[in-house]
Design a protein around this motif. Structure first.
Motif, PDB file in Angstrom:
ATOM      1  N   THR A  54     -39.324 -50.877 -24.603  1.00 17.42           N
ATOM      2  CA  THR A  54     -40.086 -49.814 -25.253  1.00 17.42           C
ATOM      3  C   THR A  54     -40.234 -50.128 -26.732  1.00 17.42           C
ATOM      4  N   ASN A  55     -41.346 -49.656 -27.322  1.00 17.26           N
ATOM      5  CA  ASN A  55     -41.560 -49.890 -28.746  1.00 17.26           C
ATOM      6  C   ASN A  55     -40.913 -48.772 -29.563  1.00 17.26           C
ATOM      7  N   ASP A  56     -41.242 -48.697 -30.862  1.00 17.76           N
ATOM      8  CA  ASP A  56     -40.600 -47.689 -31.708  1.00 17.76           C
ATOM      9  C   ASP A  56     -41.082 -46.273 -31.422  1.00 17.76           C
ATOM     10  N   LYS A  57     -42.030 -46.126 -30.490  1.00 21.48           N
ATOM     11  CA  LYS A  57     -42.475 -44.800 -30.069  1.00 21.48           C
ATOM     12  C   LYS A  57     -41.974 -44.478 -28.660  1.00 21.48           C
ATOM     13  N   GLY A  58     -41.158 -45.352 -28.103  1.00 21.50           N
ATOM     14  CA  GLY A  58     -40.652 -45.148 -26.751  1.00 21.50           C
ATOM     15  C   GLY A  58     -41.646 -45.522 -25.668  1.00 21.50           C
ATOM     16  N   GLN A  59     -42.736 -46.182 -26.028  1.00 22.57           N
ATOM     17  CA  GLN A  59     -43.787 -46.505 -25.070  1.00 22.57           C
ATOM     18  C   GLN A  59     -43.575 -47.903 -24.472  1.00 22.57           C
ATOM     19  N   PHE A  60     -44.015 -48.081 -23.239  1.00 16.69           N
ATOM     20  CA  PHE A  60     -43.936 -49.376 -22.590  1.00 16.69           C
ATOM     21  C   PHE A  60     -45.196 -49.612 -21.771  1.00 16.69           C
ATOM     22  N   ARG A  61     -45.427 -50.871 -21.459  1.00 15.55           N
ATOM     23  CA  ARG A  61     -46.547 -51.247 -20.603  1.00 15.55           C
ATOM     24  C   ARG A  61     -46.187 -52.559 -19.906  1.00 15.55           C
ATOM     25  N   ILE A  62     -46.365 -52.608 -18.575  1.00 13.85           N
ATOM     26  CA  ILE A  62     -46.098 -53.807 -17.789  1.00 13.85           C
ATOM     27  C   ILE A  62     -47.365 -54.145 -17.020  1.00 13.85           C
ATOM     28  N   GLY A  63     -47.865 -55.348 -17.236  1.00 16.47           N
ATOM     29  CA  GLY A  63     -49.101 -55.749 -16.586  1.00 16.47           C
ATOM     30  C   GLY A  63     -48.907 -56.868 -15.582  1.00 16.47           C
ATOM     31  N   LEU A 371     -49.211 -42.003 -39.401  1.00 20.53           N
ATOM     32  CA  LEU A 371     -50.495 -41.301 -39.447  1.00 20.53           C
ATOM     33  C   LEU A 371     -50.861 -40.730 -38.078  1.00 20.53           C
ATOM     34  N   SER A 372     -50.479 -41.466 -37.029  1.00 21.41           N
ATOM     35  CA  SER A 372     -50.731 -41.031 -35.651  1.00 21.41           C
ATOM     36  C   SER A 372     -49.841 -41.869 -34.745  1.00 21.41           C
ATOM     37  N   ASP A 373     -50.011 -41.701 -33.450  1.00 21.17           N
ATOM     38  CA  ASP A 373     -49.239 -42.532 -32.530  1.00 21.17           C
ATOM     39  C   ASP A 373     -49.629 -44.004 -32.632  1.00 21.17           C
ATOM     40  N   LYS A 374     -50.785 -44.280 -33.207  1.00 16.82           N
ATOM     41  CA  LYS A 374     -51.299 -45.647 -33.260  1.00 16.82           C
ATOM     42  C   LYS A 374     -51.202 -46.275 -34.649  1.00 16.82           C
ATOM     43  N   TRP A 375     -51.141 -45.455 -35.691  1.00 17.42           N
ATOM     44  CA  TRP A 375     -51.245 -45.995 -37.050  1.00 17.42           C
ATOM     45  C   TRP A 375     -50.063 -45.545 -37.910  1.00 17.42           C
ATOM     46  N   THR A 376     -49.577 -46.489 -38.730  1.00 13.53           N
ATOM     47  CA  THR A 376     -48.467 -46.225 -39.638  1.00 13.53           C
ATOM     48  C   THR A 376     -48.782 -46.815 -41.013  1.00 13.53           C
ATOM     49  N   PHE A 377     -48.405 -46.069 -42.058  1.00 17.50           N
ATOM     50  CA  PHE A 377     -48.610 -46.540 -43.432  1.00 17.50           C
ATOM     51  C   PHE A 377     -47.263 -46.566 -44.155  1.00 17.50           C
ATOM     52  N   ASP A 426     -51.645 -50.225 -33.758  1.00 18.80           N
ATOM     53  CA  ASP A 426     -51.476 -50.802 -32.428  1.00 18.80           C
ATOM     54  C   ASP A 426     -52.408 -50.031 -31.503  1.00 18.80           C
ATOM     55  N   ILE A 427     -53.610 -50.585 -31.287  1.00 20.04           N
ATOM     56  CA  ILE A 427     -54.636 -49.874 -30.533  1.00 20.04           C
ATOM     57  C   ILE A 427     -55.180 -50.763 -29.421  1.00 20.04           C
ATOM     58  N   THR A 428     -55.887 -50.147 -28.502  1.00 11.98           N
ATOM     59  CA  THR A 428     -56.500 -50.871 -27.395  1.00 11.98           C
ATOM     60  C   THR A 428     -57.986 -50.556 -27.328  1.00 11.98           C
ATOM     61  N   THR A 429     -58.794 -51.584 -27.258  1.00  7.18           N
ATOM     62  CA  THR A 429     -60.235 -51.424 -27.055  1.00  7.18           C
ATOM     63  C   THR A 429     -60.590 -52.121 -25.749  1.00  7.18           C
ATOM     64  N   GLY A 430     -60.930 -51.347 -24.758  1.00  6.27           N
ATOM     65  CA  GLY A 430     -61.170 -51.920 -23.442  1.00  6.27           C
ATOM     66  C   GLY A 430     -59.874 -52.482 -22.894  1.00  6.27           C
ATOM     67  N   ALA A 431     -59.888 -53.756 -22.594  1.00  8.24           N
ATOM     68  CA  ALA A 431     -58.690 -54.405 -22.066  1.00  8.24           C
ATOM     69  C   ALA A 431     -57.987 -55.254 -23.125  1.00  8.24           C
ATOM     70  N   VAL A 432     -58.376 -55.127 -24.389  1.00  7.93           N
ATOM     71  CA  VAL A 432     -57.815 -55.940 -25.464  1.00  7.93           C
ATOM     72  C   VAL A 432     -56.916 -55.089 -26.349  1.00  7.93           C
ATOM     73  N   ARG A 433     -55.706 -55.553 -26.528  1.00  6.56           N
ATOM     74  CA  ARG A 433     -54.767 -54.887 -27.430  1.00  6.56           C
ATOM     75  C   ARG A 433     -54.901 -55.473 -28.828  1.00  6.56           C
TER      76      ARG A 433
END
Length: 793
Positions: A54-63, A371-377, A426-433
């Motif tokens: 998991t990352n610093d937000k507790g999120q995970f992804r397995i592909g 700033l959000s779940d995706k952006w940090t400053f 850390d964002i995703t556009t389509g299938a690209v991280r």
């Protein structure tokens, strides 16, 4: 290049489209029972190689999961596993969330306990701004953990630390005053918490290990991460921060040559709600050396406080003060007609000279805001103030065994103010991280030094005789320095001024394809530098440096990478023999490597091959002296080599750090400012062709002697070229050193004793000095001992 990049993009897009039709994925969030994200918890697929953290937000992804039914497993250190059955469909993503039956404070406690006993660290510090595990980064990064520092009884940056990193050596040791590490054929830049703390060739003051958490060695250019840096790399000292746990540790160390040392580490909360935290590290040391009359006395205090305003905003302030009272700079060296001519403990130092007194202050202020779940400053500022009052011992003539010793004043002040702002996403556009990094860093550095006064201790008629030394009153008496004028005025008169201002803008996007199995890094940095030295007119330079990297994961434990990077580095002050000014160094690095975690990530290996080209580099001439430094231009040099690093827990209780490096650095073109001593093909001094290190630590896991252990290590430097430019054909001999120790560790207490230089070898570094027509060398200690007792509470 443009066509190649277009082709790579088309192939990656095609592969991604194909993979979407064949595989599915699962993602989700892991939290604790109080709703906090569970950070760096292992998430895997039962009886399958796929998994993640998991990352610093507790999120995970397995592909890359083929359609079917699987069992998803979540586990944390010292906690039971949780399992859920999932169904994967082609081209679709399943979502599964987990809640651990533990609160966040408890989870942090077991994680910290585990981290404090690890040789291998998987994630770089936030100060490197990578936002990804070391295994996925397209660069060779080696991290020396606090556990390794403790096991090897390292007490400062210059105290045997570099044995833990492939290819790292020290030359011109300067005792324990400055560290000066070379790697990949060049002196690398010194950083602390992501800021470049180099303000002259000689600095900075070595950090005491009492306030250091770990040290990161980044090989190759890293301007996109941490400001200006050398193409060979950098080391980044990461200091201790509050953990949120109430704990402490007190340690006493004693050893050979009058070593007495005490440290205290306190960690805890300043408010009941846990928002206001503190960390305090204090150390005091009295220490001699194997040479008579020398002293190295230290005191340091490092308080850190942090305040968590809410779930999104945190402010951290850190201050460090170090005081050093040390023998005259230069006391570590011996001069003679040949290397190693005198006993290992021999000294040409003059007792009665005042100790050099150094006061070193530094402060950091950092604001982190989500700033959000995706952006940090984050916004960071630092201030460094170094003040030195002392002198430098250096001979004015050497004739066989007779020496006329001379002392030069060396009062100095260094002041640096630096700041940076960083945006990460850390964002995703389509299938690209997309792992996005962008920001700005600025800094101002000033250095003043008075080295314009000198005094000969001896006379030609009554010199110091090394074969029959007399340490009484020197024949020409002691120096009396004129400090009537202020330091800045004296520095201007002596030509000892340096000034630098810089600003940089950087942007990076790491594109992840095939469920982040393929990562393409595209980055660029713009740097502007204005600097002056030795009273000369300021010169300015600017340059855009690109970066292109590719990292491919074969599976969750293996990755291959390739990197092309450029560097733009302001040079430390140099006075060219034609009176001109030096320009910043430009260069590039081409590198390929393989990284692999073994047995579930317990240990790791890294293999890298590289080639670095540097332009415009200035180096001291053979006739350079401390009072009259002279430099020439190499023109261009090329360093190339291979590196191998292994670190981690091989078997339960058995940890190993081992590394090897082959380095070669030569002149490929001669600059237009030279004294004629350099030609194409010449070796560029500053490395050992072969470096090999190992450190083994074994602790009994059960039985009546549980917690007892043994450790041993060695360092080998073969075919050394760590001297300086000189016409001498005498090379330094090979170097080999063995250390060993015993220890016992319980739940609260640890007792450890080490023996250094077990074989009691005569070990030294040095060079030929044509200005004096003599050799100089600095010996290392013969067989010596240290005993430490620490208590945790």
């Amino acid at each position: 290049m443009k066509k190649l990049f277009t082709l790579i993009t088309i192939l990656l897009a095609f592969a991604q489209a194909f993979a979407q039709q064949q595989f599915g994925s699962v993602s989700g969030t892991v939290t604790t029972r109080d709703g906090s994200p569970a950070v760096y918890v292992s998430v895997g697929v039962k009886d399958h190689s796929n998994g993640n953290m998991t990352n610093d937000k507790g999120q995970f992804r397995i592909g890359r999961l083929r359609p079917g039914t699987y069992t998803l497993v979540v586990s944390a250190i010292n906690l039971g596993k949780q399992e859920k059955e999932i169904v994967i469909k082609a081209g679709e993503n399943s979502t599964e969330n987990f809640v651990l039956d533990i609160n966040n404070a408890q989870l942090q406690e077991v994680e910290i306990k585990e981290k404090n006993n690890k040789i291998k660290i998987d994630n770089p510090s936030q100060s490197l701004r990578l936002n990804e595990p070391v295994l996925e980064a397209a660069q060779n990064i080696q991290i020396v953990s606090n556990t390794a520092i403790r096991d090897q009884q390292i007490i400062s940056m210059s105290d045997g630390l570099i044995r833990n990193v492939s290819g790292a050596v020290r030359l011109e040791h300067w005792g324990d005053l400055y560290t000066n590490i070379t790697m990949r054929g060049s002196q690398i830049q010194a950083f602390r918490n992501g800021f470049n703390v180099v303000n002259s060739y000689w600095g900075p003051l070595t950090e005491d290990m009492s306030f250091v958490d770990h040290i990161e060695f980044v090989k190759g250019p890293a301007g996109f991460m941490v400001s200006n840096g050398d193409p060979a790399g950098l080391y980044n000292v990461v200091t201790k921060k509050p953990t949120g746990q109430t704990k402490g540790e007190f340690s006493l160390t004693g050893g050979s040559f009058g070593l007495y040392r005490a440290t205290l580490d306190l960690d805890g909360k300043l408010s009941k709600d846990g928002k206001f935290l503190y960390r305090l590290n204090v150390a005091g040391q009295k220490k001699g050396t194997h040479r008579e009359f020398e002293e190295n006395n230290r005191f340091s205090i490092a308080p850190v406080v942090s305040y968590q305003f809410d779930d999104n905003t945190k402010l951290t302030f850190e201050y460090t003060y170090q005081n050093a009272r040390m023998s005259d700079v230069g006391s570590y060296y011996v001069f003679g007609s040949e290397y190693a001519k005198y006993p290992v403990g021999f000294t040409q130092y003059q007792p009665g000279l005042p100790l050099t007194n150094i006061n070193d202050h530094s402060a950091f202020l950092k604001l982190d805001h989500k700033l959000s779940d995706k952006w940090t400053f984050s916004a960071e500022a630092s201030y460094f103030n170094y003040q030195q009052k002392g002198s430098s011992l250096w001979p004015s003539s050497v004739r066989g065994d007779t020496v006329v010793r001379s002392v030069g004043i060396w009062d100095a002040k260094s002041e640096m103010t630096m700041a940076r702002g960083t945006l990460t996403g850390d964002i995703t556009t389509g299938a690209v991280r997309h792992r996005i990094l962008g920001g700005i860093d600025v800094g101002t550095k000033k250095y003043f030094a008075d080295w314009g006064q000198s005094h000969a201790l001896d006379t030609e008629a009554d010199p110091f005789i090394s074969t029959d030394p007399n340490y009484g009153t020197p024949s020409n008496g002691y120096p009396v320095w004129d400090r009537t004028l202020g330091l800045e005025a004296r520095a201007i008169n002596a030509g000892g001024t340096q000034d630098q201002q810089y600003a940089g803008f950087y942007a990076q996007d790491e594109l992840g394809f095939l469920e982040n199995m393929i990562r393409l890094t595209i980055a660029g940095r713009y740097t502007y530098v204005k600097q002056s030295s030795f009273g000369g007119d300021p010169i300015s330079s600017k340059k855009v440096t690109p970066r292109l990297g590719l990292s491919v994961s074969v599976d969750k434990q293996t990755s291959f990478y390739g990197l092309y990077d450029q560097a733009f580095t302001p040079q430390a002050a140099a006075r060219l023999i034609n009176g001109g000014s030096v320009k910043p160094i430009t260069g590039n690095n081409i590198e390929f490597g393989i990284k692999r975690d073994w047995f579930g990530g317990q240990w790791n290996t890294t293999f890298a091959i590289y080639q670095i080209t540097k332009n415009n580099e200035a180096t001291a001439t053979a006739n350079s002296t401390p009072a009259n430094p002279q430099s020439m231009l190499l023109g261009q040099r090329r360093a190339k080599g291979i590196e191998f690093d292994l670190r981690g827990e091989i078997l339960p209780g058995l940890t190993l750090t081992a590394n090897y490096a082959l380095t070669d650095s030569k002149v490929t073109s001669v600059g237009d400012v030279t004294d004629g001593s350099v030609k194409v093909g010449d070796v560029v001094p500053g490395y050992s062709k072969h470096t090999i290190n190992g450190w083994l630590n074994y602790k009994l896991q059960s039985g009546p002697l549980k917690g007892s252990g043994i450790s041993a290590g060695f360092t080998g430097l073969l075919d050394r070229a760590t001297d300086t430019w000189s016409p001498s054909t005498v090379r330094l001999p090979d170097y080999f050193k063995i250390d060993a120790g015993l220890f016992w560790e319980g739940s609260k207490m640890r007792i450890s004793g080490n023996v250094f230089n077990v074989a009691n070898k005569y070990l030294y570094s040095g060079s030929y000095y044509s200005w004096l027509n003599a050799y100089y060398w600095q010996t290392e200690a013969p067989r010596n001992y240290r005993l430490s007792v620490s208590y945790r509470f």
